[in-house]
Scaffold this motif. Sequence first.
Motif, PDB file in Angstrom:
ATOM      1  N   LEU A 179      -4.490  21.795  30.156  1.00 43.72           N
ATOM      2  CA  LEU A 179      -4.778  22.171  28.835  1.00 43.72           C
ATOM      3  C   LEU A 179      -5.179  23.685  28.649  1.00 43.72           C
ATOM      4  O   LEU A 179      -4.390  24.194  27.648  1.00 43.72           O
ATOM      5  CB  LEU A 179      -6.014  21.375  28.303  1.00 43.72           C
ATOM      6  N   ALA A 180      -5.865  24.198  29.533  1.00 40.79           N
ATOM      7  CA  ALA A 180      -6.127  25.561  29.295  1.00 40.79           C
ATOM      8  C   ALA A 180      -4.955  26.486  29.406  1.00 40.79           C
ATOM      9  O   ALA A 180      -4.527  27.511  28.777  1.00 40.79           O
ATOM     10  CB  ALA A 180      -7.383  26.057  30.170  1.00 40.79           C
ATOM     11  N   ILE A 181      -4.019  25.840  30.629  1.00 42.28           N
ATOM     12  CA  ILE A 181      -2.760  26.707  30.664  1.00 42.28           C
ATOM     13  C   ILE A 181      -2.078  26.705  29.562  1.00 42.28           C
ATOM     14  O   ILE A 181      -1.259  27.567  29.187  1.00 42.28           O
ATOM     15  CB  ILE A 181      -2.269  26.275  32.190  1.00 42.28           C
ATOM     16  N   SER A 207      -7.257  15.903  23.421  1.00 44.96           N
ATOM     17  CA  SER A 207      -6.240  15.178  24.382  1.00 44.96           C
ATOM     18  C   SER A 207      -6.703  13.867  25.190  1.00 44.96           C
ATOM     19  O   SER A 207      -5.866  13.045  25.256  1.00 44.96           O
ATOM     20  CB  SER A 207      -6.370  16.454  25.750  1.00 44.96           C
ATOM     21  N   LYS A 208      -7.936  13.750  25.147  1.00 44.27           N
ATOM     22  CA  LYS A 208      -8.472  12.483  25.507  1.00 44.27           C
ATOM     23  C   LYS A 208      -8.180  11.388  24.738  1.00 44.27           C
ATOM     24  O   LYS A 208      -7.710  10.439  25.052  1.00 44.27           O
ATOM     25  CB  LYS A 208      -9.883  12.509  25.738  1.00 44.27           C
ATOM     26  N   LEU A 209      -8.521  11.758  23.284  1.00 43.66           N
ATOM     27  CA  LEU A 209      -8.343  10.707  22.213  1.00 43.66           C
ATOM     28  C   LEU A 209      -6.598  10.353  22.265  1.00 43.66           C
ATOM     29  O   LEU A 209      -6.372   9.177  22.178  1.00 43.66           O
ATOM     30  CB  LEU A 209      -8.829  11.272  21.022  1.00 43.66           C
ATOM     31  N   LEU A 210      -5.947  11.194  22.483  1.00 39.39           N
ATOM     32  CA  LEU A 210      -4.627  11.174  22.631  1.00 39.39           C
ATOM     33  C   LEU A 210      -3.939  10.435  23.829  1.00 39.39           C
ATOM     34  O   LEU A 210      -2.674  10.098  23.827  1.00 39.39           O
ATOM     35  CB  LEU A 210      -3.697  12.491  21.879  1.00 39.39           C
ATOM     36  N   VAL A 215     -13.480  25.734  21.154  1.00 40.56           N
ATOM     37  CA  VAL A 215     -12.038  25.399  20.991  1.00 40.56           C
ATOM     38  C   VAL A 215     -11.509  24.432  22.170  1.00 40.56           C
ATOM     39  O   VAL A 215     -11.163  23.696  22.003  1.00 40.56           O
ATOM     40  CB  VAL A 215     -11.197  26.710  20.794  1.00 40.56           C
ATOM     41  N   MET A 216     -11.667  24.901  23.411  1.00 39.40           N
ATOM     42  CA  MET A 216     -11.484  24.251  24.654  1.00 39.40           C
ATOM     43  C   MET A 216     -12.075  22.980  24.624  1.00 39.40           C
ATOM     44  O   MET A 216     -11.554  21.876  24.966  1.00 39.40           O
ATOM     45  CB  MET A 216     -11.471  25.063  25.851  1.00 39.40           C
ATOM     46  N   ASP A 217     -13.583  22.827  24.298  1.00 44.11           N
ATOM     47  CA  ASP A 217     -13.723  21.395  24.022  1.00 44.11           C
ATOM     48  C   ASP A 217     -13.212  20.568  23.054  1.00 44.11           C
ATOM     49  O   ASP A 217     -13.121  19.536  23.423  1.00 44.11           O
ATOM     50  CB  ASP A 217     -15.433  21.655  23.756  1.00 44.11           C
ATOM     51  N   THR A 218     -12.757  21.266  21.873  1.00 42.49           N
ATOM     52  CA  THR A 218     -12.113  20.330  20.967  1.00 42.49           C
ATOM     53  C   THR A 218     -10.907  19.805  21.545  1.00 42.49           C
ATOM     54  O   THR A 218     -10.243  18.693  21.114  1.00 42.49           O
ATOM     55  CB  THR A 218     -12.083  21.072  19.608  1.00 42.49           C
TER      56      THR A 218
END
Length: 76
Positions: A37-39, A25-28, A17-20
């Motif tokens: 992101l994890a937070i 996030s990178k794509l956007l 999930v975090m990889d996705t």
Amino acid sequence: MTHGKADDESVYSAREVMDTVSEMSKLLETGLDSETLAIAVKLCELGVNPEALASVIQELRREMAAYNAGGGDSKT
């Protein structure tokens, strides 16, 4: 102490999930690092409104940009 199969699968699933999320996030082009992101994901899991969280992140970015543009010593 050993972990059960369910624990291992849960950890693997969380990593997926975090990889996705990180890839999205990178794509956007959000500019958020993996820790941020994890937070954000954890806050959403705890019930924080995602739109409100996004607004706070945007406001913090504006504040930092203004702070940095002022040489970092401006008082607001």
